[in-house]
Design an enzyme around this catalytic site. Structure first.
Site, PDB file in Angstrom:
ATOM      1  N   THR A 152       0.747  -1.262  -0.215  1.00  0.00           N
ATOM      2  CA  THR A 152      -0.020  -0.057  -0.080  1.00  0.00           C
ATOM      3  C   THR A 152       0.757   1.407   0.082  1.00  0.00           C
ATOM      4  OG1 THR A 152      -0.139  -0.404   2.097  1.00  0.00           O
ATOM      5  CG2 THR A 152      -2.140  -0.978   1.144  1.00  0.00           C
ATOM      6  N   GLU A 164      -9.893   1.057   1.204  1.00  0.00           N
ATOM      7  CA  GLU A 164     -11.134   0.366   0.807  1.00  0.00           C
ATOM      8  C   GLU A 164     -11.931   1.350   0.176  1.00  0.00           C
ATOM      9  OE1 GLU A 164     -11.333  -2.630   4.488  1.00  0.00           O
ATOM     10  OE2 GLU A 164     -10.268  -0.509   5.127  1.00  0.00           O
TER      11      GLU A 164
HETATM   12 MO1  MOS Z   1      -9.041  -4.624   5.355  1.00  0.00          MO
HETATM   13  S1  MOS Z   1     -10.792  -5.942   4.941  1.00  0.00           S
HETATM   14  O1  MOS Z   1      -9.855  -3.659   6.762  1.00  0.00           O
HETATM   15  O2  MOS Z   1      -8.040  -5.591   5.886  1.00  0.00           O
END
Ligand code: MOS
Length: 700
Positions: A466, A660
């Site tokens: 990430t 997300e």
């Molecule tokens: Mo994410 S499903 O909060 O790792």
């Protein structure tokens, strides 16, 4: 209110600090951790969906030259804690789902381990199983709470009365499929048990959090946390499936304890991951909307039915976003579960918000059609001035601005009431909103030290791919008021201060807050001219908090689809998202997160579907040959944009979390565009051509 950090390194598109090592292949992942003379483990899985193992004949496996040990429920060590059923591996011969771990073989090579695992002969007393999810079951139950601690049910006003009297209503049922996380790197562990060391157990494990991983393993094995070290510098994706350790980690540890001094490597195969590392439950969402003639909602309700396993509950919080997205005097949300003989569901990117922004956002599109109101406008007229659920003001909410900017960038205003035909293709445009709550975890500590003329911050954070390796130095640099080149951040090891899981899009918010506290502590103690070895630490608990505002990131997604008039083939040439997610720490890594989420949402719309064969109780398409995922050729023009949002309430960075939100709303935007193109309303994902063909016939 928080005074935000002066952004100097924050906001720069710095390249990934781990990029070179990854591209060159020198970044070591859990399985390939160099250890002397490793042994290799391979698992044995149950081939019945319910019953008990009556015997395991390991003679043939043990007779193979090079097999070191074979563990079964009949000879494995007894664990200190069996409270968590999932972690109580090999503690009982009971079988609760097909694919459950019932044994492990350790051998000199991975090939031999696999051969030996196949040679274990298992006999069962099989019992009938039940793995059929339906909203009509008479044994559905209300869990005590749903994931992330939300209330199971909420109600306000009188939905039924509004449905009976409103100008327009929509009442439909929407379904999302079962989905499996498929990170590039499978779940893998290298485990070393050294009974004479200070650290008894070392795990190089692919995890979203070394400290939560350590906490779970040490509890299961009755060890002090200090006796366990978990190391994980790099992760090849997790999406929630590595947020908690799964049974494979306990089994790897058990195997290592059976072979003291010998490192044991255990990687699940892609196929095994479809049984063992969680999945997103299928959801059935009954929606009710009632509106006046201007489109203002009089009622919004969602009643969700979904599944869990009988042995461990996971309740996806699918109804939760309906509680806060739009203003409506009457609201209801409920969750009911069917407990089945199935593998244990768990976290998958945006649990709750991802499936929960499908039904409502498609229902709104249906309502817009009924009313003859533009779907963007319909959302705007239902903008709530405060959080409908709590009455709290928003920390910042720019959904309307996202919708407007998206509409403008996308060319929405030229969209007619119906799509158009371009040769053999039916073309349509659709929109949906996105949302994700802004969270910060309660636990995380960071240290800052002056070392070799640089500032070194340490925290047991995780970078799932990430960008944490890159963005945490940016935050540390601004908190210290130094050049980012003078900052090194070390993460991914329980030797560093305790950090929270990389989950709930909370990592940067949490760890960045802790690092900022530590940096300020450091400056307070040592000023701007520190000496070698000067060190301070800080805890996220000391960061300013705010509970008076409802904090969420918002977004709007616009999709163009083309449906082939003869075959029903669906293409998505354009997908544009505009997000309001607070201050963006690093545009380069942020864009990657948002586009990644949108791609996964496109994948949910068109491709992903774990087809559960209820006769045998397993996912039939349990490999990447048949579990289809959106690939490069399926993605057309895809763009993520964001507003320059200033939020002084969320944290000192002003950041909201972006891991997300990109997956939320995407599938609804695609389904809405398909309807615009064809007039066919697909209410059950994925949008495969068999669901369109009959409707296309009607067109011609
Ligand atoms: Mo994410 S499903 O909060 O790792």
């Amino acid at each position: 209110m928080t005074e935000l950090l002066e952004p100097r390194a924050i906001g720069q598109s710095l390249v990934r600090r781990d990029g070179v090592a990854k591209v060159r292949g020198t970044a070591t992942y859990a399985f390939e951790t160099p250890v002397p003379h490793p042994a290799y483990a391979s698992v044995v899985q149950a081939t019945i969906a319910r019953g008990r193992v009556t015997a395991m004949d390991t003679t043939a496996a043990e007779a193979l030259d090079g097999v070191l040990t074979v563990l079964t429920p009949f000879n494995a060590e007894r664990l200190a804690s069996t409270e968590d059923w999932e972690y109580a591996v090999l503690q009982s011969p009971e079988v609760a789902f097909r694919g459950q771990l019932i044994g492990v073989v350790v051998a000199e090579t991975s090939e031999l381990a696999r051969q030996a695992a196949d040679a274990v002969h298992v006999t069962y007393a099989e019992q009938p199983h039940d793995s059929v999810l339906s909203a009509g079951r008479d044994d559905l139950y209300a869990p005590e709470q749903v994931n992330a601690g939300y209330e199971t049910d909420t109600a306000e006003g009188d939905v039924a009365a509004a449905m009976a009297t409103a100008h327009v209503t929509v009442e439909q049922t929407y379904e999302t499929a079962m989905y499996h996380n498929n990170p590039l790197e499978p779940h893998a562990t290298t485990a070393l048990w050294e009974p004479d060391g200070d650290v008894l157990l070392t795990l190089w494990d692919s995890t979203q959090g070394v400290h939560p991983d350590r906490a779970a393993v040490s509890e299961v094995f009755g060890l002090d946390k200090e006796q366990v070290r978990v190391v994980c510098p790099y992760v090849g994706g997790g999406f929630g499936s590595k947020g908690n350790p799964h049974a494979n980690v306990m089994l790897a540890t058990m195997a290592a304890r059976a072979l003291p001094g010998r490192a044991v490597k255990l990687a699940l195969t892609r196929q095994q991951m479809f049984f063992l590392v969680g999945y997103r439950t299928p959801t059935i969402q009954r929606m009710q909307l009632a509106a006046d003639r201007t489109g203002r909602l009089q009622a919004i309700a969602i009643d969700v039915v979904e599944q869990t396993s009988k042995v461990k509950e996971f309740a996806e919080q699918t109804g939760v976003p309906t509680r806060m997205m739009y203003a409506s005097p009457s609201r209801r949300t409920t969750h009911r579960l069917a407990a089945l003989d199935v593998p244990i569901p768990s976290w998958m990117r945006a649990p709750g918000e991802c499936p929960g922004m499908f039904g409502p956002e498609v229902a709104l599109d249906e309502l817009a059609n009924e009313l003859g109101i533009d779907p963007v406008q319909l959302r705007i007229v239902n903008e709530p001035p405060v959080d409908p659920e709590t009455g709290k003001p928003w920390s910042s909410r720019h959904l309307v601005e996202c919708l407007r900017e998206g509409a403008q960038r996308f060319g929405w205003d030229s969209r007619g009431a119906r799509g158009h035909r371009d040769g053999d293709w039916l073309v349509g445009l659709g929109v949906a909103s996105s949302v994700y709550p802004t969270m910060r975890q309660a636990t995380s500590t960071a240290s800052v030290r002056y070392e070799g003329g640089r500032y070194v911050a340490e925290i047991g954070a995780a970078d799932l791919g990430t960008g944490a390796w890159t963005v945490l130095p940016q935050i540390a640099a601004d908190a210290l008021g130094v050049d980012v080149a003078d900052v090194e951040v070390r993460i991914g090891d329980t030797r560093y201060p305790t950090a929270s899981v990389a989950g709930g899009s909370s990592g940067t918010n949490t760890w960045g807050s802790a690092i900022t506290v530590a940096a300020r502590e450091f400056r307070g103690k040592f000023g701007t001219d520190p000496r070698e070895g000067d060190q301070a630490s800080g805890d996220v608990d000391q960061a300013s908090t705010d509970s008076d505002h409802a904090a969420y990131a918002f977004g709007a997604q616009f999709a163009e689809v083309r449906v082939h008039a003869d075959t029903g083939e669906v293409r998505v040439p354009r997908l544009i998202g505009v997000f309001a997610a607070g201050r963006i720490i690093n545009p380069r890594t942020a864009r990657s997160q948002l586009i990644g989420g949108m791609t996964m949402g496109l994948s949910m719309a068109l491709h992903e579907n774990s087809v559960f064969d209820t006769r045998i109780g397993q996912v039939a398409n349990h490999d990447l040959g048949e579990y289809h995922i959106t690939v490069n050729a399926d993605v057309g023009e895809m763009a993520a944009h964001w507003l320059d949002e200033h939020d002084p309430w969320v944290n000192v960075m002003g950041s909201k979390g972006i891991g997300e939100i990109g997956i939320t709303g995407t599938a609804a935007a695609v389904v809405n565009a398909v309807h615009h193109a064809t007039g066919v309303r697909v209410r059950k994902l994925p949008v495969t051509l068999d669901k369109l063909l009959a409707g296309l016939d009607d067109l011609s």
